[in-house]
Design a protein around this motif. Structure first.
Motif, PDB file in Angstrom:
ATOM      1  N   THR A 200       0.795  -1.231   0.000  1.00  7.99           N
ATOM      2  CA  THR A 200       0.000   0.000   0.000  1.00  7.99           C
ATOM      3  C   THR A 200       0.825   1.278   0.000  1.00  7.99           C
ATOM      4  O   THR A 200       0.297   2.353  -0.321  1.00  7.99           O
ATOM      5  CB  THR A 200      -0.911   0.040   1.244  1.00  7.99           C
ATOM      6  N   THR A 218     -12.205  -3.507  -0.058  1.00  5.63           N
ATOM      7  CA  THR A 218     -11.124  -3.283  -1.032  1.00  5.63           C
ATOM      8  C   THR A 218     -10.375  -1.974  -0.832  1.00  5.63           C
ATOM      9  O   THR A 218      -9.489  -1.645  -1.614  1.00  5.63           O
ATOM     10  CB  THR A 218     -11.693  -3.295  -2.466  1.00  5.63           C
ATOM     11  N   VAL A 219     -10.713  -1.228   0.216  1.00  5.35           N
ATOM     12  CA  VAL A 219     -10.102   0.081   0.454  1.00  5.35           C
ATOM     13  C   VAL A 219      -9.947   0.304   1.953  1.00  5.35           C
ATOM     14  O   VAL A 219     -10.786  -0.134   2.740  1.00  5.35           O
ATOM     15  CB  VAL A 219     -10.969   1.221  -0.130  1.00  5.35           C
ATOM     16  N   THR A 221      -9.181   3.668   4.676  1.00  3.58           N
ATOM     17  CA  THR A 221      -9.143   5.124   4.748  1.00  3.58           C
ATOM     18  C   THR A 221      -8.045   5.553   5.700  1.00  3.58           C
ATOM     19  O   THR A 221      -8.034   5.152   6.865  1.00  3.58           O
ATOM     20  CB  THR A 221     -10.487   5.686   5.233  1.00  3.58           C
ATOM     21  N   GLY A 233      -8.250   7.577   0.434  1.00  4.26           N
ATOM     22  CA  GLY A 233      -8.566   6.161   0.294  1.00  4.26           C
ATOM     23  C   GLY A 233      -7.398   5.428  -0.338  1.00  4.26           C
ATOM     24  O   GLY A 233      -6.813   5.899  -1.326  1.00  4.26           O
ATOM     25  N   VAL A 234      -7.027   4.308   0.239  1.00  3.03           N
ATOM     26  CA  VAL A 234      -5.923   3.505  -0.280  1.00  3.03           C
ATOM     27  C   VAL A 234      -6.480   2.177  -0.790  1.00  3.03           C
ATOM     28  O   VAL A 234      -7.003   1.379  -0.010  1.00  3.03           O
ATOM     29  CB  VAL A 234      -4.870   3.234   0.808  1.00  3.03           C
ATOM     30  N   PRO A 235      -6.412   1.914  -2.099  1.00  8.06           N
ATOM     31  CA  PRO A 235      -6.918   0.653  -2.642  1.00  8.06           C
ATOM     32  C   PRO A 235      -6.070  -0.525  -2.183  1.00  8.06           C
ATOM     33  O   PRO A 235      -4.861  -0.393  -1.977  1.00  8.06           O
ATOM     34  CB  PRO A 235      -6.816   0.859  -4.154  1.00  8.06           C
ATOM     35  N   LEU A 236      -6.697  -1.663  -2.030  1.00  6.46           N
ATOM     36  CA  LEU A 236      -6.011  -2.841  -1.510  1.00  6.46           C
ATOM     37  C   LEU A 236      -5.785  -3.886  -2.592  1.00  6.46           C
ATOM     38  O   LEU A 236      -6.724  -4.265  -3.307  1.00  6.46           O
ATOM     39  CB  LEU A 236      -6.826  -3.464  -0.368  1.00  6.46           C
ATOM     40  N   GLN A 241      -5.383  -7.542   1.044  1.00  5.64           N
ATOM     41  CA  GLN A 241      -6.647  -8.047   1.571  1.00  5.64           C
ATOM     42  C   GLN A 241      -6.434  -9.340   2.350  1.00  5.64           C
ATOM     43  O   GLN A 241      -7.077  -9.569   3.386  1.00  5.64           O
ATOM     44  CB  GLN A 241      -7.620  -8.278   0.409  1.00  5.64           C
ATOM     45  N   ASP A 303      -3.098   8.744 -10.172  1.00  4.62           N
ATOM     46  CA  ASP A 303      -3.685   7.772  -9.251  1.00  4.62           C
ATOM     47  C   ASP A 303      -2.683   7.371  -8.175  1.00  4.62           C
ATOM     48  O   ASP A 303      -3.036   7.199  -7.003  1.00  4.62           O
ATOM     49  CB  ASP A 303      -4.136   6.525 -10.019  1.00  4.62           C
ATOM     50  N   MET A 307      -3.024   7.845  -4.139  1.00  3.61           N
ATOM     51  CA  MET A 307      -2.935   6.682  -3.257  1.00  3.61           C
ATOM     52  C   MET A 307      -1.881   6.877  -2.179  1.00  3.61           C
ATOM     53  O   MET A 307      -2.079   6.555  -1.003  1.00  3.61           O
ATOM     54  CB  MET A 307      -2.608   5.430  -4.077  1.00  3.61           C
TER      55      MET A 307
END
Length: 334
Positions: A200, A218-219, A221, A233-236, A241, A303, A307
């Motif tokens: 991340t 999937t995210v 904060t 928001g940080v995508p996983l 996960q 993006d 992130m």
């Protein structure tokens, strides 16, 4: 001794003493000289003209006040307090505020450069100079910032250390952790935090503050402040996960911290694991560099900046550490 110069029909008086500079304009020569004598007496007595510093105050007094009034509410409190306490052991701490001037700063800089790297001196410099600026603008303890006009240490190149796959495997082995397993010890939670950081790009402090209320499928904060602008928001990734699945308790307390660690524990236990794995010069923060370099191959730069939490795209140049040889290989594939 101050100077008095006639300017047209007025007299300009100026005093430079112990690094303090003041000036004023008067209608008569006698008034100008009287003002010069009074200002010089005030400076010598420690009053510094119109400053309101405590009687007998030293630079240590100023730093302690900054520590208690300013550092206390900052996210980087731990590091600021450590740097302040280190400075309190230096001779500059004993300098009276009335005599705190550029020569004292120069002597401090030269001493520290013999003890630590220029980058460390730069970080200490920023803190001490900021404390002095507040003492000038808000507290009126100083007339001018003594760090102004002093030559800074030479800049150092940005750190470009990346963790290799082999190093990550060795350190995870030392921590007895594999992604997906349920950690039963604090060292295994350090391993989970390390894998999550690589996936991340989150900082150790952000990992330490992450709660289950911040976690979605999937995210996650990241909350660096109380406003919406201070959140991101940080995508996983699938691996990230998997790490969270291994950590998730049943039932879930939304107020509980995900990794149940604080930043100081991450730092100290990472150092021990690194030593056990016989890995040199790999900081936990280097995992953020590693993450950005990996993610840059998958995400658009805007993006990626969102992130990672960088508003200035130029900051990514510090963290993106792809080698020229690797980029050349990628050009061949295209």
């Amino acid at each position: 001794m101050g100077t008095v110069v006639k300017r047209g029909k007025t007299f300009r008086a100026q005093v430079r003493r112990h690094g303090i500079s003041r000036s004023a304009t008067f209608d008569t020569k006698a008034s100008a000289y009287a003002w010069v004598e009074q200002v010089e007496r005030d400076i010598d007595a420690g009053a510094s003209g119109d400053t309101v510093a405590p009687a007998g105050a030293t630079f240590a007094t100023l730093l302690e006040h900054y520590r208690d009034q300013v550092s206390e509410s900052k996210r980087g409190k731990r590091w600021e307090v450590a740097r302040i306490h280190r400075t309190l052991r230096d001779p500059i701490a004993e300098v009276p505020l009335a005599r705190l001037a550029q020569p004292a700063v120069v002597a401090w800089r030269d001493r520290r450069l013999k003890q630590v790297s220029p980058a460390s001196v730069q970080r200490e410099w920023n803190l001490l100079s900021h404390a002095c600026s507040l003492a000038v603008r808000e507290w009126h303890w100083l007339v001018e910032n003594p760090f102004t006009g002093v030559r800074r240490p030479p800049p150092t190149p940005p750190r470009d250390r990346l963790a290799t796959e082999a190093e990550l495997e060795r350190i995870l082995f030392a921590l007895s952790y594999q992604p997906g397993q349920r950690p039963s010890t604090i060292t295994q939670r350090i391993g989970a935090a390390a894998v999550f950081a690589v996936e991340t790009g989150m900082r150790a402090g952000e990992l330490a503050k992450l709660t289950w209320a911040d976690v979605a499928p999937t995210v996650v904060t990241v909350r660096s402040g109380k406003t919406a602008a201070a959140m991101r928001g940080v995508p996983l990734s699938p691996v990230a996960q998997t790490v969270l699945c291994g950590l998730k308790p049943d039932p879930v307390d939304l107020t509980a911290r995900v990794f149940d660690l604080d930043a100081s524990q991450i730092d100290s236990l990472w150092r021990k694991a690194k030593k056990l794995a016989m890995i040199e010069d790999l900081h936990f923060h280097d995992l953020r560099h590693t993450a950005v370099t990996r993610l840059a191959k998958k995400l658009h730069i805007l993006d990626l900046a969102r992130m990672i939490g960088h508003k200035d795209l130029r900051m990514l140049q510090i963290y993106y550490n792809e080698s020229a040889e690797t980029m050349a290989d990628r050009l061949k594939m295209d």
